[in-house]
Motif scaffolding. Sequence first.
Motif, PDB file in Angstrom:
ATOM      1  N   SER A  70       0.817  -1.201   0.000  1.00 13.32           N
ATOM      2  CA  SER A  70       0.000   0.000   0.000  1.00 13.32           C
ATOM      3  C   SER A  70       0.859   1.263   0.000  1.00 13.32           C
ATOM      4  O   SER A  70       1.772   1.416   0.814  1.00 13.32           O
ATOM      5  N   GLU A  71       0.508   2.161  -0.897  1.00 17.04           N
ATOM      6  CA  GLU A  71       1.195   3.455  -0.929  1.00 17.04           C
ATOM      7  C   GLU A  71       0.910   4.237   0.353  1.00 17.04           C
ATOM      8  O   GLU A  71       1.745   5.022   0.813  1.00 17.04           O
ATOM      9  N   ASN A  72      -0.252   4.008   0.953  1.00 16.33           N
ATOM     10  CA  ASN A  72      -0.592   4.671   2.218  1.00 16.33           C
ATOM     11  C   ASN A  72       0.387   4.301   3.316  1.00 16.33           C
ATOM     12  O   ASN A  72       0.698   5.132   4.172  1.00 16.33           O
ATOM     13  N   ARG A  73       0.867   3.066   3.305  1.00 13.74           N
ATOM     14  CA  ARG A  73       1.861   2.658   4.307  1.00 13.74           C
ATOM     15  C   ARG A  73       3.110   3.538   4.192  1.00 13.74           C
ATOM     16  O   ARG A  73       3.666   3.977   5.199  1.00 13.74           O
ATOM     17  N   ASP A  74       3.535   3.772   2.955  1.00 12.90           N
ATOM     18  CA  ASP A  74       4.720   4.615   2.751  1.00 12.90           C
ATOM     19  C   ASP A  74       4.473   6.036   3.232  1.00 12.90           C
ATOM     20  O   ASP A  74       5.341   6.640   3.866  1.00 12.90           O
ATOM     21  N   ARG A  75       3.295   6.587   2.963  1.00 13.30           N
ATOM     22  CA  ARG A  75       2.979   7.950   3.416  1.00 13.30           C
ATOM     23  C   ARG A  75       2.969   8.012   4.945  1.00 13.30           C
ATOM     24  O   ARG A  75       3.468   8.974   5.533  1.00 13.30           O
ATOM     25  N   ASP A  76       2.407   6.977   5.573  1.00 12.44           N
ATOM     26  CA  ASP A  76       2.385   6.936   7.044  1.00 12.44           C
ATOM     27  C   ASP A  76       3.813   6.855   7.597  1.00 12.44           C
ATOM     28  O   ASP A  76       4.136   7.514   8.588  1.00 12.44           O
ATOM     29  N   LYS A  79       5.474  10.288   7.375  1.00 12.73           N
ATOM     30  CA  LYS A  79       4.996  11.169   8.460  1.00 12.73           C
ATOM     31  C   LYS A  79       5.669  10.823   9.782  1.00 12.73           C
ATOM     32  O   LYS A  79       6.108  11.711  10.518  1.00 12.73           O
TER      33      LYS A  79
END
Length: 182
Positions: A70-76, A79
């Motif tokens: 998941s790209e969201n994992r990378d964004r998290d 952060k």
Amino acid sequence: MNKEAQLGDWITQDPMRMQALRVAAQERLPNWCIAAGFVRNLAWDRAHGYPHSTPLNDIDLIYFDADAISENRDRDLEKKLRRLSDVPWSVKNQARMHVRNLDQPYTSTADAMSYWVEVQTAVGASLDDNGEVVIIAPFGVEPLFDFTITLNTKRPKPLDFKRRIAEKRWLERWPQLKVVNP
């Protein structure tokens, strides 16, 4: 001293790079390293005899986890890392990057790096369990010491190659470099 050991010593002597490696290591990501300008710029600075490191636009933390793409994992992760340290993190799971690059699926971080546009950019560093610097370099580290910027024949995109050289102003910053395989 061999070139890989020299590169490891340069990284070890750079407080900002060691701090970034320590912060990244805390995440315990599989098959991780900090790559691209993080290592390339340091090597070119030292090869040119510059006493200080060129500032980095970002810190490229890459890893390989086929079970969590998941790209969201990378964004998290970005952060979280930005809260832990004052550097501009860019996090990318290489297990999904083949889709963006229109390649066959990669098998590891080093395999993914072996498709990057320039050979000299495909060098990364991580820390082992003892806190020692480990170099990841699918093409070896010698190209970093040859005063060259080399188009990767696995990614023969000369227009991208030339654009990156111009946009990043590498020949202005490191005037002894020569372009190979334009």
